[in-house]
Write a protein that holds these residues in place. Structure first.
Motif, PDB file in Angstrom:
ATOM      1  N   VAL A  16      -5.595  27.662  19.849  1.00 11.15           N
ATOM      2  CA  VAL A  16      -4.696  27.006  18.894  1.00 11.15           C
ATOM      3  C   VAL A  16      -5.441  25.896  18.163  1.00 11.15           C
ATOM      4  O   VAL A  16      -5.863  24.911  18.775  1.00 11.15           O
ATOM      5  CB  VAL A  16      -3.462  26.415  19.617  1.00 11.15           C
ATOM      6  N   GLY A  17      -5.640  26.069  16.863  1.00 11.66           N
ATOM      7  CA  GLY A  17      -6.247  25.024  16.049  1.00 11.66           C
ATOM      8  C   GLY A  17      -7.704  24.768  16.334  1.00 11.66           C
ATOM      9  O   GLY A  17      -8.214  23.674  16.047  1.00 11.66           O
ATOM     10  N   ILE A  38      -5.409  27.731  10.987  1.00 16.96           N
ATOM     11  CA  ILE A  38      -5.215  27.508   9.561  1.00 16.96           C
ATOM     12  C   ILE A  38      -6.028  28.557   8.820  1.00 16.96           C
ATOM     13  O   ILE A  38      -7.129  28.918   9.235  1.00 16.96           O
ATOM     14  CB  ILE A  38      -5.696  26.100   9.161  1.00 16.96           C
ATOM     15  N   GLY A  39      -5.481  29.054   7.730  1.00 15.21           N
ATOM     16  CA  GLY A  39      -6.205  29.989   6.877  1.00 15.21           C
ATOM     17  C   GLY A  39      -6.125  29.525   5.441  1.00 15.21           C
ATOM     18  O   GLY A  39      -5.354  28.630   5.089  1.00 15.21           O
ATOM     19  N   TYR A  59      -1.496  18.855  18.492  1.00 15.76           N
ATOM     20  CA  TYR A  59      -2.169  18.498  17.232  1.00 15.76           C
ATOM     21  C   TYR A  59      -2.384  19.764  16.412  1.00 15.76           C
ATOM     22  O   TYR A  59      -3.500  20.119  16.059  1.00 15.76           O
ATOM     23  CB  TYR A  59      -3.490  17.800  17.554  1.00 15.76           C
ATOM     24  N   SER A  60      -1.279  20.469  16.155  1.00 19.34           N
ATOM     25  CA  SER A  60      -1.306  21.689  15.351  1.00 19.34           C
ATOM     26  C   SER A  60       0.100  21.885  14.794  1.00 19.34           C
ATOM     27  O   SER A  60       1.030  21.166  15.137  1.00 19.34           O
ATOM     28  CB  SER A  60      -1.732  22.897  16.202  1.00 19.34           C
ATOM     29  N   GLY A  63     -10.098  25.636  23.312  1.00 17.93           N
ATOM     30  CA  GLY A  63      -9.707  24.487  22.510  1.00 17.93           C
ATOM     31  C   GLY A  63      -8.349  23.993  22.964  1.00 17.93           C
ATOM     32  O   GLY A  63      -7.337  24.224  22.306  1.00 17.93           O
ATOM     33  N   CYS A  64      -8.306  23.283  24.090  1.00 17.78           N
ATOM     34  CA  CYS A  64      -7.032  22.972  24.736  1.00 17.78           C
ATOM     35  C   CYS A  64      -6.427  21.641  24.301  1.00 17.78           C
ATOM     36  O   CYS A  64      -5.332  21.287  24.741  1.00 17.78           O
ATOM     37  CB  CYS A  64      -7.199  22.973  26.252  1.00 17.78           C
TER      38      CYS A  64
END
Length: 395
Positions: free
Chosen positions: A247-248, A280-281, A149-150, A187-188
């Motif tokens: 990740v994310g 995300i940036g 989900y990224s 955040g897996c």
């Protein structure tokens, strides 16, 4: 999010009966704003806004982007190419030209993020309950088999699954994973990266999440591998790890917690370790989030700017590599939408039409955000100053 579950035929009442075109003329202020991004109300271009009820105008004027999104969920308007509509709105930086249009909502969001810590340990679980726990069936239908989900990496890929596999493998190679190493994933998600790293690189993985639904499915998917999936906040972790990845998840940390986030990574990572931050940036520092996204999708989230990340890393960590492939996120989001829409006939037995419109608005608005380049996607490799080995990045 349970208010969107369980299909109800009364949802049809959300779609207003179409009024006469003469009664749907927009106020001059909205017409002029739309014209700045080549958008028309009730125009003939595929990205134009087709208004079904004039209440949409009062919603926008009083609540800004929140009213715009809620009126779409309620069926007050449509657009044939929703992602292109948002691309044009964001490319023109319409928010910078707002004068009295939903301005209070924007000011409130800015003050809320400046003066309150919206990502305390207690609050951290809210986004899990609101978004990630809506039902694994939605995500299983929308995502690729890795359940990533990224943003995917589309440089050589022509399918969603390949783009996600290429992303996962690129992360593992950037981290220089070796058999026997201990990898911490902050955040897996549903265990896609943990499974890939343990299976293909021989590492032992601890993955953490704040979503009970993610934990359950990740544990099932990683069964038989040296992977532990723990329901906990990153601030409560102890131990030492060779490599760390996130990740994310950084989008949920919040500016007030950036120092403790990187201090925690420093505390948990060995002196010669590597940390990869995938986040995300946003192209400029903004002390708020979109009110609609905050209310319906990612509660208490906040997107970092390069300025904010660089400032907090000062004297904390060394930047070894900074890789941007933000435009790949638009491709990823559109691929997710295609899969979600294909699965909708089955999902509609459980979820309402309002949920369908909310999810479409979410994915399409985000696609426009990345296409406009307001949104970025960064993979940043960081080390402690104690690490003496020269880092060689890969693409």
């Amino acid at each position: 999010m349970t208010r969107f579950k369980q299909h109800d035929k009364s949802d049809d009442a959300l779609i207003y009966s179409t009024q006469s075109q003469a009664s749907l003329s927009p106020p001059a202020i909205l017409r002029d704003l739309a014209k700045q991004c080549d958008v028309r109300f009730n125009g003939k271009q595929p990205w134009d806004i087709q208004v079904h009820h004039r209440d949409v105008y009062s919603q926008i004027l009083t609540k800004g982007s929140l009213g715009f999104g809620e009126s779409y969920m309620d069926g007050l308007w449509d657009s044939e190419q929703l992602d292109e509509l948002f691309y044009r709105i964001m490319r023109a930086n319409i928010e910078e030209h707002l004068v009295g249009v939903g301005k209070f909502a924007l000011i409130f969001q800015s003050l809320r993020h400046r003066f309150f810590n919206l990502q305390t340990v207690k609050r951290a679980y809210q986004v899990g309950e609101q978004h990630y726990d809506i039902g694994n069936d939605v995500f299983e239908a929308m995502l690729d088999p890795t359940m990533s989900y990224s943003c995917g990496f589309w440089q050589k890929a022509d399918t969603l699954e390949q783009a996600q596999l290429d992303k996962l493998d690129m992360i593992c190679k950037k981290l220089q994973l070796k058999p026997g190493e201990k990898l911490l994933e902050i955040g897996c998600g549903w265990g896609g990266l943990a499974r890939h790293a343990a299976k293909n690189y021989g590492v032992e993985v601890l993955g953490i999440t704040i979503s009970q639904e993610q934990q359950k499915l990740a544990q099932q998917r990683c069964k038989g591998l040296p992977v532990e999936i723990r329901l906990t906040d990153y601030r409560d972790l102890q131990g030492q790890f060779d490599k760390i990845v996130s990740v994310g998840m950084f989008e949920h940390v919040g500016e007030k917690n950036y120092p403790i986030y990187f201090d925690t990574v420093n505390r948990l990572m060995k002196d010669d370790g590597l940390f990869l931050l995938h986040t995300i940036g946003i192209y400029k520092t903004i002390h708020r989030v979109d009110p609609w996204i905050d209310k319906y999708i990612f509660r208490n989230g906040q997107l970092p700017s390069a300025e904010q990340i660089a400032a907090v890393l000062n004297k904390r960590m060394v930047i070894e590599d900074w890789h941007n492939f933000g435009q790949d996120y638009a491709l990823t989001l559109l691929a997710w939408w295609d899969k979600f829409e294909e699965a909708w006939p089955e999902l509609s037995q459980k979820y309402s039409q309002r949920f369908y419109r909310m999810w479409k608005y979410y994915l399409m608005s985000c696609a426009g955000f990345f296409k406009s380049r307001q949104g970025q996607l960064w993979q940043i490799v960081l080390t402690k100053r104690d690490r003496l080995e020269t880092y060689r990045s890969i693409r």
